[in-house]
Design an enzyme around this catalytic site. Structure first.
Site, short mmCIF file in Angstrom:
data_model
loop_
_atom_site.label_atom_id
_atom_site.label_comp_id
_atom_site.label_asym_id
_atom_site.label_seq_id
_atom_site.Cartn_x
_atom_site.Cartn_y
_atom_site.Cartn_z
N GLU A 55 0.94 -1.09 -0.08
CA GLU A 55 -0.19 0.04 -0.02
C GLU A 55 0.70 1.25 0.01
O GLU A 55 2.09 1.33 0.58
CB GLU A 55 -0.82 -0.14 1.22
CG GLU A 55 -1.78 1.07 1.41
CD GLU A 55 -3.04 0.98 2.16
OE1 GLU A 55 -3.92 0.38 1.79
OE2 GLU A 55 -2.87 1.26 3.39
N LYS A 57 0.37 4.94 1.24
CA LYS A 57 -0.61 6.25 1.89
C LYS A 57 0.64 7.12 2.58
O LYS A 57 1.57 6.62 3.35
CB LYS A 57 -1.42 5.49 2.99
CG LYS A 57 -0.68 4.73 4.04
CD LYS A 57 -1.90 4.38 4.86
CE LYS A 57 -1.29 3.49 6.06
NZ LYS A 57 -2.35 2.90 6.97
N LYS A 117 -8.08 2.26 -2.71
CA LYS A 117 -8.41 2.24 -1.25
C LYS A 117 -8.95 3.46 -1.11
O LYS A 117 -8.42 4.54 -1.00
CB LYS A 117 -7.06 2.04 -0.43
CG LYS A 117 -7.50 1.73 0.86
CD LYS A 117 -7.67 0.55 1.21
CE LYS A 117 -7.74 0.22 2.81
NZ LYS A 117 -6.49 0.39 3.44
N GLU A 166 -14.39 -5.37 3.36
CA GLU A 166 -13.58 -5.43 4.66
C GLU A 166 -14.79 -5.55 5.81
O GLU A 166 -15.58 -4.98 5.95
CB GLU A 166 -13.06 -3.89 4.54
CG GLU A 166 -12.07 -3.85 5.87
CD GLU A 166 -11.50 -2.38 5.65
OE1 GLU A 166 -10.56 -2.50 5.06
OE2 GLU A 166 -11.60 -1.64 6.55
N ASN A 187 -10.01 -6.52 8.52
CA ASN A 187 -9.18 -5.36 9.12
C ASN A 187 -8.99 -5.67 10.36
O ASN A 187 -10.05 -5.55 11.39
CB ASN A 187 -9.96 -4.00 8.71
CG ASN A 187 -8.92 -2.86 8.82
OD1 ASN A 187 -7.92 -3.19 9.51
ND2 ASN A 187 -9.25 -1.66 8.17
N GLU A 217 -5.64 -7.44 6.87
CA GLU A 217 -5.00 -6.26 6.97
C GLU A 217 -4.98 -5.47 8.00
O GLU A 217 -5.66 -5.50 8.99
CB GLU A 217 -6.39 -5.50 6.11
CG GLU A 217 -6.97 -5.97 4.97
CD GLU A 217 -8.39 -5.18 4.60
OE1 GLU A 217 -8.51 -4.19 4.95
OE2 GLU A 217 -8.99 -5.65 3.96
N SER A 218 -3.84 -4.82 7.94
CA SER A 218 -3.52 -3.76 9.27
C SER A 218 -2.67 -4.29 10.06
O SER A 218 -2.90 -5.70 10.71
CB SER A 218 -4.72 -2.85 9.61
OG SER A 218 -5.25 -2.30 8.95
#
Length: 271
Positions: A55, A57, A117, A166, A187, A217-218
């Site tokens: 990703e 960001k 995203k 998600e 997530n 995710e994350s």
């Protein structure tokens, strides 16, 4: 009002403004609009790839500035050279410092699936995603009513875009999983409190139906965690902060993916 509610309220206003500035008829003239989408799911399952969605960001509501001056061109190319399966590009400006042009840049320099995203609340954003070169979109269960989410998922699929659903708990999964979704992402970050707990992915793994591609995710920063998640049935991992915290995210990704592959090989030898 929690941060997710705030973001969604702002997103409705933002979409209304964009509709006035860039009508759908204009978006449909994009050179990407008639280009067939690449399959995110297929790339995630390719044995020659890592399963990592890398990703880009610049900032986040929980951490503030992360890498505000990142080069999308250099980083996206570096991610793919490192062995990432796909790219995730943040296009939300107000809270994450992203923009549509970031995805266009990534599309220009990479032949790979790209996930837009963002906080999708309107069909317009899906048309927009197709026009800027995205192959997949994110739909967040916590941000949409189940019937509305299904409508948006069906609309996305009509353009050839894949949908990453998600979820944050079993109730969201049960209420929003539908026939237009083939990829589910758990997530580990609560979007209302921004606290992270990777244990959530392990907890929900058993409830995601067979045949659905599973993404965690994350909060993913340890190689061993990814190995354990694979054992639990996960096919992919969306990783942003672990890479973006480095001044050269693509370099961090290359080292991480190399170590991940070595750990996978060692695990296979042990088995």
């Amino acid at each position: 009002m929690n941060i997710l509610d705030e973001i969604i309220a702002h997103k409705y206003k933002e979409v209304a403004e964009r509709k006035a500035l860039y009508p759908v008829k204009l978006l449909e003239k994009s050179l990407y609009f008639e280009t067939p989408c690449l399959s995110l799911e297929r790339y995630l399952l390719r044995p020659d790839k890592s399963g990592i969605i890398a990703e880009i960001k610049r900032k986040s509501p929980s951490k503030g500035d992360i890498n505000p001056y990142v080069s999308v061109e250099r980083t996206s190319i570096g991610y793919m050279q490192a062995g990432a399966s796909a790219l995730s590009i943040l296009t939300d400006l107000n809270y994450f410092g992203g923009k549509n042009e970031d995805l266009v840049t990534a599309r220009k320099f990479n032949f790979c699936p790209i996930l837009r995203k963002d906080f999708m609340v309107d069909e317009y954003q899906i048309v927009e995603a197709k026009s800027i070169g995205a192959d997949a979109i994110l739909l967040i269960a916590a941000a949409l009513e189940p019937a509305r989410l299904k409508e948006l998922a069906a609309f996305a699929r009509s353009f050839g875009l894949e949908v990453l659903l998600e979820v944050h708990n079993k109730q969201e999964l049960d209420e929003t999983l539908n026939e237009f979704v083939t990829i589910v992402g758990v997530n580990n970050r609560n979007l209302k409190t921004f606290k992270t707990d990777v244990g959530l992915s392990f907890e929900l793994a058993q409830y995601i139906p067979a045949g659905i591609t599973k993404i965690s995710e994350s909060g993913l920063s340890q190689i061993e965690t990814l190995i354990e998640l694979q054992h639990a049935g996960y096919n992919g991992f969306l990783i942003g902060g672990t890479f973006m915290n480095d001044s050269r995210p693509e370099r961090a990704a290359a080292a991480f993916i190399k170590d991940f592959r070595q750990a996978q090989e060692l695990k296979q030898q042990v088995l």
